[in-house]
Enzyme design. Structure first.
Site, short mmCIF file in Angstrom:
data_model
loop_
_atom_site.label_atom_id
_atom_site.label_comp_id
_atom_site.label_asym_id
_atom_site.label_seq_id
_atom_site.Cartn_x
_atom_site.Cartn_y
_atom_site.Cartn_z
N ASP A 189 -0.31 5.18 0.89
CA ASP A 189 -0.64 6.14 1.95
C ASP A 189 -0.75 5.45 3.30
O ASP A 189 -1.51 4.50 3.47
CB ASP A 189 -1.97 6.83 1.63
N ASP A 230 0.87 -1.17 0.00
CA ASP A 230 0.00 0.00 0.00
C ASP A 230 0.91 1.23 0.00
O ASP A 230 2.12 1.13 0.24
CB ASP A 230 -0.89 -0.03 1.24
N ASP A 253 -1.34 -0.83 6.04
CA ASP A 253 -1.43 -0.21 7.36
C ASP A 253 -2.83 -0.13 7.92
O ASP A 253 -3.00 0.24 9.08
CB ASP A 253 -0.88 1.22 7.29
#
Length: 213
Positions: free
Chosen positions: A9, A7, A165
């Site tokens: 961001d 990922d 995250d």
């Protein structure tokens, strides 16, 4: 070796401050007050259209139809003009990518951010050369947590893993039926245990050894 999708961001980059500045610029044009960093961070994860919708609703503005489309288009122009503003790499990212490539792993990006700004950010931080493929939120008809983006990002790997995250990332990995590594210092809402990662880390320096293990 392994094919690993990341990922962007909240995982490789801390971008929430820049995203907040861009969405607040759009809201200001619409006569609304600025949103806090915590609010905007909480809206990140399901793509820019959902980010705009949540921001409009939080501001008491129309959040559907033509109003949503216009605000989304405006955010694309504002953020796209400088997607790297107020954005930083998380500590240790570059060293971890170096080590993973040295181990022979194939690396890709799987992000709900549109592919163009994602590539601009990777290039800005001079880490674009680490990644064989960038799958963005506008690359396919569906977005995370639907699994198609992750399947595309991991295609060709006999052994695969996804590193993210957030709650969205954990759900995406679950639906795609791949191992999930959680960076615990990003933008998640649920507890670490609730996300049930296969492995977790708070420091990127630990990631190469976790992958090797």
């Amino acid at each position: 070796m392994m094919r690993i999708a990341f990922d962007l961001d909240g995982t490789l980059i801390h971008s929430a401050p820049g995203i907040r500045s861009a969405i607040n610029a759009v809201l200001e044009e619409l006569g609304a007050e600025a949103l806090s960093l915590a609010q905007v961070t909480g809206f990140i994860g399901n793509g820019t259209l959902k980010l705009v919708e949540r921001s409009l609703r939080a501001s008491g503005l129309a959040a559907e139809g033509a109003a949503l489309e216009a605000a989304h288009e405006r955010l694309g122009a504002v953020y796209g003009a400088d997607p790297t503003r107020e954005t930083t790499l998380f500590p240790g990212v570059r060293g971890a990518l170096d080590s993973l490539k040295a181990q022979g792993h194939s690396l890709t990006i799987c992000t709900n951010k549109p592919a163009g700004p994602a590539r601009d950010i990777l290039k800005h931080f001079a880490i674009d050369g680490y990644f064989d493929l960038v799958v963005g939120g506008d690359s396919l008809p569906t977005r995370k947590p639907e699994p198609e983006m992750l399947h595309k990002a991991l295609c060709g790997g006999d052994t695969v893993a996804y590193v993210g995250d957030s709650d969205v990332d954990a759900e995406t990995a679950r639906r795609a039926e791949v191992r999930f590594g959680l960076f615990t210092e990003g933008y998640r809402h649920a507890s670490v245990d609730a996300l049930a990662p296969d492995f977790r880390f708070s420091d990127f320096a630990a990631l190469p050894a976790l992958v090797a293990g």
